[in-house]
Design an enzyme around this catalytic site. Structure first.
Site, PDB file in Angstrom:
ATOM      1  CE  LYS A   1      41.025   4.429  49.278  1.00 42.37           C
ATOM      2  NZ  LYS A   1      40.231   4.927  50.333  1.00 42.37           N
TER       3      LYS A   1
ATOM      4  CE  LYS B   1      38.259   5.584  41.476  1.00 36.89           C
ATOM      5  NZ  LYS B   1      37.270   5.227  42.392  1.00 36.89           N
TER       6      LYS B   1
ATOM      7  CE  LYS C   1      37.053  10.742  47.432  1.00 37.32           C
ATOM      8  NZ  LYS C   1      35.565  10.614  48.060  1.00 37.32           N
TER       9      LYS C   1
HETATM   10  P1  TYM Z   1      33.979   7.229  47.564  1.00 33.90           P
HETATM   11  O1  TYM Z   1      33.864   8.219  48.821  1.00 33.90           O
HETATM   12  O2  TYM Z   1      35.234   6.926  46.903  1.00 33.90           O
HETATM   13  O3  TYM Z   1      33.032   7.765  46.320  1.00 33.90           O
HETATM   14  C1  TYM Z   1      31.537   8.259  46.580  1.00 33.90           C
HETATM   15  C2  TYM Z   1      30.645   7.598  45.585  1.00 33.90           C
HETATM   16  O4  TYM Z   1      31.245   8.167  44.167  1.00 33.90           O
HETATM   17  C3  TYM Z   1      31.504   7.231  43.258  1.00 33.90           C
HETATM   18  N1  TYM Z   1      32.487   7.473  42.366  1.00 33.90           N
HETATM   19  C4  TYM Z   1      32.428   7.532  41.222  1.00 33.90           C
HETATM   20  N2  TYM Z   1      31.442   7.176  40.333  1.00 33.90           N
HETATM   21  C5  TYM Z   1      31.509   7.480  38.827  1.00 33.90           C
HETATM   22  N3  TYM Z   1      32.588   7.625  38.215  1.00 33.90           N
HETATM   23  C6  TYM Z   1      33.826   8.208  39.204  1.00 33.90           C
HETATM   24  N4  TYM Z   1      35.002   8.529  38.674  1.00 33.90           N
HETATM   25  C7  TYM Z   1      33.578   7.966  40.542  1.00 33.90           C
HETATM   26  N5  TYM Z   1      34.535   8.155  41.477  1.00 33.90           N
HETATM   27  C8  TYM Z   1      33.820   7.801  42.792  1.00 33.90           C
HETATM   28  C9  TYM Z   1      31.761   5.943  43.937  1.00 33.90           C
HETATM   29  O5  TYM Z   1      31.330   4.553  43.481  1.00 33.90           O
HETATM   30  C10 TYM Z   1      30.841   6.006  45.309  1.00 33.90           C
HETATM   31  O6  TYM Z   1      29.326   5.418  45.097  1.00 33.90           O
HETATM   32  N6  TYM Z   1      33.430   3.123  50.071  1.00 33.90           N
HETATM   33  C11 TYM Z   1      32.706   4.309  49.602  1.00 33.90           C
HETATM   34  C12 TYM Z   1      32.092   4.784  50.815  1.00 33.90           C
HETATM   35  C13 TYM Z   1      31.133   4.134  51.413  1.00 33.90           C
HETATM   36  C14 TYM Z   1      29.634   3.395  51.164  1.00 33.90           C
HETATM   37  C15 TYM Z   1      29.351   2.890  52.228  1.00 33.90           C
HETATM   38  C16 TYM Z   1      29.195   3.483  49.657  1.00 33.90           C
HETATM   39  C17 TYM Z   1      31.285   3.751  52.783  1.00 33.90           C
HETATM   40  N7  TYM Z   1      30.227   2.985  53.197  1.00 33.90           N
HETATM   41  C18 TYM Z   1      28.188   2.178  52.094  1.00 33.90           C
HETATM   42  C19 TYM Z   1      27.801   3.027  49.734  1.00 33.90           C
HETATM   43  C20 TYM Z   1      27.350   2.259  50.842  1.00 33.90           C
HETATM   44  C21 TYM Z   1      33.762   4.950  48.969  1.00 33.90           C
HETATM   45  O7  TYM Z   1      34.718   5.344  49.273  1.00 33.90           O
HETATM   46  O8  TYM Z   1      33.227   5.829  48.131  1.00 33.90           O
END
Ligand code: TYM
Length: 334
Positions: free
Chosen positions: A115, A197, A200
């Site tokens: 990032k 991967k 978004k």
């Molecule tokens: P975020 O918002 O980027 O993504 C949300 C969830 O989607 C999963 N994910 C994927 N899984 C498989 N293939 C992909 N291409 C893919 N892209 C995204 C992510 O692994 C995630 O589970 N930091 C976290 C949000 C967060 C969080 C937490 C998660 C904040 N606090 C506490 C769990 C517990 C994030 O940015 O996810």
């Protein structure tokens, strides 16, 4: 663990256009696990502001994400579905945990490095301490299990390290959380570059299936998906494009890779692509329809937002009071 009840926590950022990766890697597993745990599903809007946001857009997206959680099958009367920013305990615990996290640990976080490279003009302290806020999210509710996609594993590891460090000094304050990564869909890859991967923030809209894509767009994107010149449907590392298509198919249909390979034996990539597109459409269509209905029901959603913020706050405050006592903050006189 809260009393005798096992706890699940997870969250998603209300930033950008959610992708099929978010659904198959996270949301789908949340729904499957919901009955076994006391569940907290947060729209992590505090994490979102580590990158500059348009305020009106963030507010809208955060609410849309809440709709999506419910449309995907989470029950807001049972699970605590809420906005992170509504519970100030997240910020309070994050500050405390900052004082138990080493810069060396944060320097190793690959998401920060990625990032920071992408937002070179805004490498702020929040982006750097992002994993500490995530640890606070999880530990605040004494979560036993955290279902995430494979890309969040490093953040889960640092959460466990911080919790263990804290417990070693102050006794058993925090439950040590376990990650839950599903078999299929844990790493959905870009349709244009299967070594990367699905994200978004990808600039090429053909690389990702967005959860809002209509059936024609989904079919078109899969038709254009990058495969290889082997001309054979097999589930192996040497064919990452085909493997990704099979993974998506398996995650959508609950088949194993072996079953899928048998099903498509001797067929061309065109047939596979059409079948994958169809499986995705049949998963996303009912969710999209339900989202549209929920958007109309403002009073219902408002009630959910109010009641669940209160529920989340109740549990958060329990942990926070304990932590504050342990570290030696003076008692509040009421
Ligand atoms: P975020 O918002 O980027 O993504 C949300 C969830 O989607 C999963 N994910 C994927 N899984 C498989 N293939 C992909 N291409 C893919 N892209 C995204 C992510 O692994 C995630 O589970 N930091 C976290 C949000 C967060 C969080 C937490 C998660 C904040 N606090 C506490 C769990 C517990 C994030 O940015 O996810």
């Amino acid at each position: 663990m809260i009393g005798d009840t096992k706890v699940l926590f997870s969250g998603m950022q209300a930033t950008g256009n959610l992708t099929l990766g978010n659904y198959l890697g996270a949301l789908k597993n949340w729904v499957n696990l919901s009955d076994e745990y006391l569940c907290f599903y947060s729209v992590v809007d505090m994490h979102s502001i580590t990158v500059r946001q348009d305020p009106a857009e963030l507010r809208k997206r955060a609410r849309n994400l809440l709709h999506l959680y419910i449309a995907a099958g989470l029950d807001p009367e049972k699970a605590v579905i809420y906005f992170q920013s509504h519970v100030s305990g997240h910020a309070e615990l994050a500050w405390i945990l900052n004082c138990f996290t080493y810069m060396g640990e944060l320097n190793r976080m690959t998401q920060f490095k990625d990032k920071a490279a992408k937002h070179a003009d805004n490498i702020n302290a929040g982006l750097y301490t992002y994993p500490v806020l995530m640890a606070a999210d999880i530990l605040l509710y004494q979560a036993d299990v955290v279902p995430v996609g494979a890309d969040q594993m490093q953040h889960l590891e640092i959460t466990r390290d911080i919790a263990q460090r804290f417990n070693k000094i102050y006794g058993d304050v925090f439950t040590i959380p376990e990650p839950f990564v599903g078999k299929a869909g844990a790493r959905v890859m870009s349709l244009q570059n299967p070594e990367k991967k699905m994200s978004k923030s990808d600039e090429n809209p053909n690389a990702s299936i967005y959860l809002t894509d209509d059936p024609d767009t989904i079919v078109r994107k899969f038709k254009r998906a990058v495969t290889d010149s082997e001309g054979m449907i097999a589930y192996r590392e040497e064919q990452p494009g085909v493997r990704n298509l099979l993974d998506i198919y398996c995650a959508c249909t609950d088949h194993t890779p072996e079953e899928a390979v048998n099903e498509f034996a001797g067929q061309g990539y065109g047939t596979l692509k059409n079948a994958v597109a169809e499986s995705v459409v049949s998963v996303l269509r009912p969710i999209q329809e339900r989202v549209k209905e929920l958007e109309k029901d403002k009073a219902y959603i408002d009630r959910i937002i109010k009641e669940n913020a209160e529920k989340a706050e109740y549990y958060a405050n329990k942990t926070l009071r304990k932590v504050k006592r342990k570290i030696g903050y003076p008692d509040r006189i009421r």
